[in-house]
Design an enzyme around this catalytic site. Structure first.
Site, PDB file in Angstrom:
ATOM      1  N   THR A 173      47.421  37.938  34.068  1.00 10.72           N
ATOM      2  CA  THR A 173      46.293  37.708  34.957  1.00 10.72           C
ATOM      3  C   THR A 173      45.310  38.861  34.761  1.00 10.72           C
ATOM      4  O   THR A 173      45.391  39.571  33.763  1.00 10.72           O
ATOM      5  CB  THR A 173      46.802  37.569  36.417  1.00 10.72           C
ATOM      6  OG1 THR A 173      45.717  37.213  37.271  1.00 10.72           O
ATOM      7  CG2 THR A 173      47.447  38.847  36.938  1.00 10.72           C
ATOM      8  N   ASN A 174      44.380  39.047  35.662  1.00 14.33           N
ATOM      9  CA  ASN A 174      43.423  40.159  35.531  1.00 14.33           C
ATOM     10  C   ASN A 174      43.030  40.653  36.913  1.00 14.33           C
ATOM     11  O   ASN A 174      43.478  40.115  37.926  1.00 14.33           O
ATOM     12  CB  ASN A 174      42.205  39.718  34.700  1.00 14.33           C
ATOM     13  CG  ASN A 174      41.469  38.566  35.364  1.00 14.33           C
ATOM     14  OD1 ASN A 174      40.895  38.713  36.433  1.00 14.33           O
ATOM     15  ND2 ASN A 174      41.515  37.395  34.740  1.00 14.33           N
ATOM     16  N   HIS A 175      42.177  41.681  36.945  1.00 10.52           N
ATOM     17  CA  HIS A 175      41.886  42.380  38.195  1.00 10.52           C
ATOM     18  C   HIS A 175      40.744  41.771  39.017  1.00 10.52           C
ATOM     19  O   HIS A 175      40.246  42.422  39.923  1.00 10.52           O
ATOM     20  CB  HIS A 175      41.529  43.836  37.896  1.00 10.52           C
ATOM     21  CG  HIS A 175      42.711  44.685  37.574  1.00 10.52           C
ATOM     22  ND1 HIS A 175      43.779  44.800  38.424  1.00 10.52           N
ATOM     23  CD2 HIS A 175      42.995  45.452  36.502  1.00 10.52           C
ATOM     24  CE1 HIS A 175      44.670  45.620  37.895  1.00 10.52           C
ATOM     25  NE2 HIS A 175      44.224  46.018  36.711  1.00 10.52           N
TER      26      HIS A 175
END
Ligand code: CTP
Ligand code: CA
Length: 228
Positions: free
Chosen positions: A33-35
């Site tokens: 995933t990412n931030h």
């Protein structure tokens, strides 16, 4: 400025927003995933609702409160987001894609937890590219005819204006909004670069909700004609 204070700029419009990251599962307990915090997308959904639109917000996994009066659909993966967005875009007149869609997903998903095999060798992971949700919807019949006004967002780590112009052209969208760096996540403040057919304009640093309201006003003036 005057337009900004006019109530109900988007009355009669149906606005679709994607927000947050996607989560691409590797096995039942892991994934990539990412931030992305989803803050900008949730602010845009809220501002669109305040402007009188009917708003549907498709959200990846985020910790944000659903804005009052906004219909929210939760998804995890890019493919789930794509399916929901394509379905909802059919009845929308504005599509704002703020989601940080994972560019790649694992080529295969293990039904069971991937275990160490004792060899000391890490597993080799294979990835495939995810569909471009925004480009696909912009290229659909309604996107091309202008019945659906599509807006993209871009976060870049360098050469923002150049990349943003190229991205707008590549995706075939009238308006591309660049996040003016440095790349920071979950912040309340931001500044934005608006890239359209006329060129580039900056919305100076401000809280995300204020920027969202300004952006809604910018979108409203670009729409064909406000429906009665
Ligand atoms: N986007 C999308 N679906 C994808 C990738 C991106 O809908 N699979 C949308 C994002 O929501 C955003 C815009 O496209 O509005 C730009 O996303 P960005 O990640 O900046 O562009 P990419 O085309 O993925 O290019 P790259 O990440 O390589 O810069
Ligand atoms: Ca990307």
């Amino acid at each position: 400025i005057t337009a900004f204070f006019q109530p109900k700029l988007l009355a009669g419009h149906r606005v679709l927003v994607t927000a947050g990251p996607t989560f691409e599962a590797l096995d039942p307990i892991r994934g990539i995933t990412n931030h992305s915090s989803g803050k900008m997308g949730f602010s845009i959904a809220r501002a669109a609702r305040e402007a009188g639109a009917e708003v549907t917000l498709i959200a990846g996994p985020v910790h944000q409160t659903t804005p009052r009066g906004v219909r929210r659909i939760d998804v995890m993966s890019a493919l789930e987001m794509r399916d929901a967005a394509e379905r909802e875009a059919r009845s929308a007149s504005v599509f704002v894609a703020t989601a940080a869609v994972a560019d790649w997903r694992p080529a295969s998903h293990s039904e069971q937890k991937i275990k160490k095999d004792g060899s000391g060798q890490p597993p080799v992971l294979h990835f495939v590219e995810n569909p471009d949700i925004l480009a696909t919807i912009a290229q659909s019949a309604r996107g091309r005819s202008g019945e659906l006004f599509c807006v993209g967002f871009a976060a870049e780590s360098e050469n923002l204006a150049e990349h943003a112009k190229a991205k707008r052209a590549r995706k075939g969208i009238p308006l591309l909004v660049g996040n003016i760096g440095p790349l920071t996540f979950g912040q309340d403040d931001n500044s934005l670069l608006l890239v359209d057919a006329d060129g580039v304009r900056e919305l100076p640093r401000a809280p995300k909700l204020q920027l969202a309201r300004e952006l809604i006003a910018e979108i409203a003036v670009r729409l064909p004609a406000t429906k009665p």
